[in-house]
Write a protein that holds these residues in place. Structure first.
Motif, mmCIF file in Angstrom:
data_model
loop_
_atom_site.group_PDB
_atom_site.id
_atom_site.type_symbol
_atom_site.label_atom_id
_atom_site.label_comp_id
_atom_site.label_asym_id
_atom_site.label_seq_id
_atom_site.Cartn_x
_atom_site.Cartn_y
_atom_site.Cartn_z
ATOM 1 N N SER A 77 0.752 -1.308 0.034
ATOM 2 C CA SER A 77 -0.105 -0.127 0.057
ATOM 3 C C SER A 77 0.948 1.267 -0.013
ATOM 4 O O SER A 77 0.612 2.169 -0.798
ATOM 5 C CB SER A 77 -0.929 -0.013 1.179
ATOM 6 O OG SER A 77 -1.766 1.180 1.156
ATOM 7 N N ALA A 78 1.800 1.245 0.879
ATOM 8 C CA ALA A 78 2.778 2.437 0.960
ATOM 9 C C ALA A 78 3.468 2.570 -0.324
ATOM 10 O O ALA A 78 3.705 3.642 -1.010
ATOM 11 C CB ALA A 78 3.918 2.179 2.055
ATOM 12 N N ALA A 79 4.033 1.402 -0.793
ATOM 13 C CA ALA A 79 4.760 1.516 -2.353
ATOM 14 C C ALA A 79 3.911 2.034 -3.268
ATOM 15 O O ALA A 79 4.355 2.833 -4.177
ATOM 16 C CB ALA A 79 5.146 0.161 -2.670
ATOM 17 N N SER A 80 2.756 1.575 -3.348
ATOM 18 C CA SER A 80 1.826 2.220 -4.465
ATOM 19 C C SER A 80 1.457 3.584 -4.640
ATOM 20 O O SER A 80 1.118 4.114 -5.416
ATOM 21 C CB SER A 80 0.526 1.278 -4.323
ATOM 22 O OG SER A 80 -0.434 1.705 -3.295
ATOM 23 N N GLU A 81 1.488 4.111 -3.299
ATOM 24 C CA GLU A 81 1.224 5.647 -3.352
ATOM 25 C C GLU A 81 2.403 6.375 -4.094
ATOM 26 O O GLU A 81 2.192 7.538 -4.370
ATOM 27 C CB GLU A 81 1.369 6.180 -1.814
ATOM 28 C CG GLU A 81 0.221 5.587 -0.791
ATOM 29 C CD GLU A 81 0.264 5.882 0.553
ATOM 30 O OE1 GLU A 81 1.454 6.678 0.885
ATOM 31 O OE2 GLU A 81 -0.465 5.523 1.430
ATOM 32 N N HIS A 82 3.491 5.942 -4.381
ATOM 33 C CA HIS A 82 4.473 6.690 -5.084
ATOM 34 C C HIS A 82 4.561 6.437 -6.631
ATOM 35 O O HIS A 82 5.361 6.989 -7.086
ATOM 36 C CB HIS A 82 5.862 6.141 -4.739
ATOM 37 C CG HIS A 82 5.914 6.754 -3.136
ATOM 38 N ND1 HIS A 82 6.778 7.635 -2.765
ATOM 39 C CD2 HIS A 82 5.953 5.916 -1.964
ATOM 40 C CE1 HIS A 82 6.724 7.623 -1.456
ATOM 41 N NE2 HIS A 82 6.344 6.664 -0.822
ATOM 42 N N ALA A 83 3.688 5.474 -7.035
ATOM 43 C CA ALA A 83 3.354 4.906 -8.360
ATOM 44 C C ALA A 83 2.454 6.202 -9.298
ATOM 45 O O ALA A 83 1.519 6.386 -8.607
ATOM 46 C CB ALA A 83 2.942 3.631 -8.550
ATOM 47 N N THR A 84 2.932 6.319 -10.394
ATOM 48 C CA THR A 84 1.913 7.246 -11.212
ATOM 49 C C THR A 84 2.315 6.410 -12.834
ATOM 50 O O THR A 84 3.239 5.858 -13.180
ATOM 51 C CB THR A 84 2.596 8.672 -11.350
ATOM 52 O OG1 THR A 84 3.983 8.713 -11.725
ATOM 53 C CG2 THR A 84 2.257 9.313 -9.936
ATOM 54 N N GLY A 85 1.214 6.633 -13.633
ATOM 55 C CA GLY A 85 1.158 6.301 -14.956
ATOM 56 C C GLY A 85 0.782 4.912 -14.931
ATOM 57 O O GLY A 85 0.138 4.462 -14.168
ATOM 58 N N THR A 86 1.268 4.117 -16.014
ATOM 59 C CA THR A 86 0.893 2.628 -16.194
ATOM 60 C C THR A 86 2.057 1.916 -15.646
ATOM 61 O O THR A 86 3.228 2.005 -16.030
ATOM 62 C CB THR A 86 0.782 2.276 -17.371
ATOM 63 O OG1 THR A 86 -0.171 3.254 -18.235
ATOM 64 C CG2 THR A 86 0.513 0.947 -17.772
ATOM 65 N N LYS A 101 -4.681 -3.917 -1.886
ATOM 66 C CA LYS A 101 -4.187 -2.795 -1.077
ATOM 67 C C LYS A 101 -3.589 -1.929 -1.934
ATOM 68 O O LYS A 101 -3.035 -0.627 -1.439
ATOM 69 C CB LYS A 101 -3.239 -3.283 -0.063
ATOM 70 C CG LYS A 101 -3.795 -4.395 0.889
ATOM 71 C CD LYS A 101 -4.187 -3.853 2.228
ATOM 72 C CE LYS A 101 -4.439 -4.543 3.345
ATOM 73 N NZ LYS A 101 -4.868 -3.637 4.253
ATOM 74 N N LEU A 102 -3.557 -1.836 -3.079
ATOM 75 C CA LEU A 102 -3.031 -0.855 -3.879
ATOM 76 C C LEU A 102 -3.594 0.283 -4.072
ATOM 77 O O LEU A 102 -4.652 0.010 -4.339
ATOM 78 C CB LEU A 102 -2.517 -1.586 -5.315
ATOM 79 C CG LEU A 102 -1.606 -2.776 -5.468
ATOM 80 C CD1 LEU A 102 -1.128 -3.204 -7.015
ATOM 81 C CD2 LEU A 102 -0.186 -2.474 -4.728
ATOM 82 N N GLN A 103 -2.741 1.481 -4.149
ATOM 83 C CA GLN A 103 -3.759 2.656 -4.191
ATOM 84 C C GLN A 103 -2.721 3.707 -4.856
ATOM 85 O O GLN A 103 -2.056 3.502 -5.498
ATOM 86 C CB GLN A 103 -4.314 3.211 -2.817
ATOM 87 C CG GLN A 103 -2.882 3.061 -1.741
ATOM 88 C CD GLN A 103 -3.484 3.487 -0.368
ATOM 89 O OE1 GLN A 103 -3.730 4.570 -0.126
ATOM 90 N NE2 GLN A 103 -3.659 2.649 0.421
ATOM 91 N N GLY A 104 -3.367 4.902 -4.994
ATOM 92 C CA GLY A 104 -2.548 5.996 -5.691
ATOM 93 C C GLY A 104 -3.276 6.061 -7.068
ATOM 94 O O GLY A 104 -3.876 5.494 -7.461
ATOM 95 N N PRO A 105 -2.680 6.777 -7.747
ATOM 96 C CA PRO A 105 -3.156 7.432 -9.208
ATOM 97 C C PRO A 105 -3.011 6.397 -10.138
ATOM 98 O O PRO A 105 -3.299 6.400 -11.467
ATOM 99 C CB PRO A 105 -2.624 8.639 -9.546
ATOM 100 C CG PRO A 105 -1.267 8.610 -8.528
ATOM 101 C CD PRO A 105 -1.617 7.876 -7.502
ATOM 102 N N ALA A 106 -1.892 5.344 -9.896
ATOM 103 C CA ALA A 106 -1.387 4.354 -11.134
ATOM 104 C C ALA A 106 -2.448 3.625 -11.736
ATOM 105 O O ALA A 106 -3.448 3.185 -11.139
ATOM 106 C CB ALA A 106 -0.251 3.513 -10.652
#
Ligand SMILES: [Mn+2]
Length: 351
Positions: A77-86, A101-106
């Motif tokens: 979940s924490a890692a996914s917050e840093h992901a953007t794009g595909t 648990k994955l989140q963020g804009p990716a």
């Protein structure tokens, strides 16, 4: 070219802006980190190493190609917050619960075989570790032949072998050591049991050592005292199948072609129905890795630098079984057998 650079080339080819690496073996391959509970977010121009404070010191000692991001809650979940794009994730490793648990804009996209594909071709340092894992395992085999006696249980033999390999520097065994004696030798993956080894038993030993994170994987079959002519013949067929199949293992040849060759060989000797498994698999940081188990559908060609087992076997119920497994380095020319040659006739342990 560095492992991260080669991975970034793959990301470009797959039109991905990043990859979330959650398989700890893959994290270790890319960063040198040997702990667990960590993930890596690789993008075109950065690599974030996500872990918790238990591993801060180890991170600074071992990882020099990534930035540390500490989390206090859920790793992915924490890692996914840093992901953007595909951004890709490792479909073969991530559970559905983790995925939720994955989140963020990716935009998350499943991938297979990206890092594990890179791992298929071994560099010199990796080969040196595999060779040492083989050296330790072979010393262990000599120890078994010197010490095994009727009256010992299979578990005693396995524990003694495992301990001996650790005394030589192995961090562990590649998998739970297989000791299958007597009629149990007809069980291809018979775990060591409390069966007592008796005079006249065939004994199949399938074992390996882990050295600096790399495994070996060997199988030998021997007899306690005296074998029946039928078992000696089966040994001879498996031995010849091992040699002939090894010669087929070279760059460019499909895995399924090698598998078919071994099965045809044993079929021609009349034992086809008693050889029910694939002929080999890649080894390295994992006991089963790319280019993959050689089932009938393996369309993957062998490549220079692959290290793979060759392990034909014949298992006749109520008679006994034989398997001979070696570890092979694929080259552009003749394959290099990393393990010591098995003898052409059954090894007899005096009883
Ligand atoms: Mn194997």
């Amino acid at each position: 070219m560095s492992r991260l650079s080669r991975l970034r080339d793959l990301l470009v080819a797959k039109h991905l802006d990043g990859l979330l690496v959650s398989d700890p073996v893959n994290v270790s391959y890319l960063t040198g980190f040997t702990g667990d509970e960590s993930a890596l977010l690789v993008t075109a121009d950065d690599s974030l190493f996500i872990t918790d404070s238990r591993f801060t010191t180890q991170f600074h000692q071992q990882v020099h190609n990534s930035h540390l991001v500490l989390h206090q809650d859920h790793l992915l979940s924490a890692a996914s917050e840093h992901a953007t794009g595909t951004v890709g994730f490792e479909a073969e490793y991530m559970t559905y619960a983790d995925f939720m648990k994955l989140q963020g804009p990716a935009k998350w996209q499943p991938t297979t075989d990206l890092v594990s594909g890179l791992r298929e071709v071994k560099d010199d340092a990796e080969l040196a570790n595999i060779k040492q894992a083989i050296t330790i395992a072979e010393a262990g085999y000599k120890h078994v032949l010197d010490t095994i006696r009727p009256g010992m249980t299979e578990i005693q033999v396995a524990n003694d072998l495992d301990q001996f390999m650790k005394s030589l520097g192995a961090s562990g065994t590649s998998f739970e050591t297989i000791v299958a004696s007597g009629l149990r030798s007809a069980m291809p993956h018979g775990m060591a049991s409390d069966k007592v080894i008796e005079a006249g038993d065939m004994v199949t030993l399938d074992w390996g050592a882990v050295y600096h994170g790399y495994v070996s994987d060997i199988t030998r079959t021997f007899v306690m005292g005296h074998a029946t002519p039928e078992l000696e013949k089966i040994y001879h067929v498996v031995y010849e199948a091992n040699l002939a199949t090894t010669k087929q293992m070279r760059a460019g040849v499909l895995g399924k072609t090698i598998n078919e060759f071994a099965h045809h060989f044993i079929d021609d000797e009349g034992y086809g129905e008693y050889f029910g498994h694939g002929t080999g698999h890649g080894i390295g940081m994992s006991i089963h890795e790319g280019p993959g188990a050689w089932g009938p559908y393996r369309e993957v060609p062998q490549a220079v630098g692959n290290v793979e087992t060759v392990e034909p076997g014949i298992y006749v119920p109520c008679v006994g079984g034989v398997r001979i497994e070696d570890d092979i380095l694929i080259t552009a020319d003749d394959p290099i057998v990393l393990t010591s040659q098995a003898p052409p006739t059954l090894v007899v342990v005096p009883v």
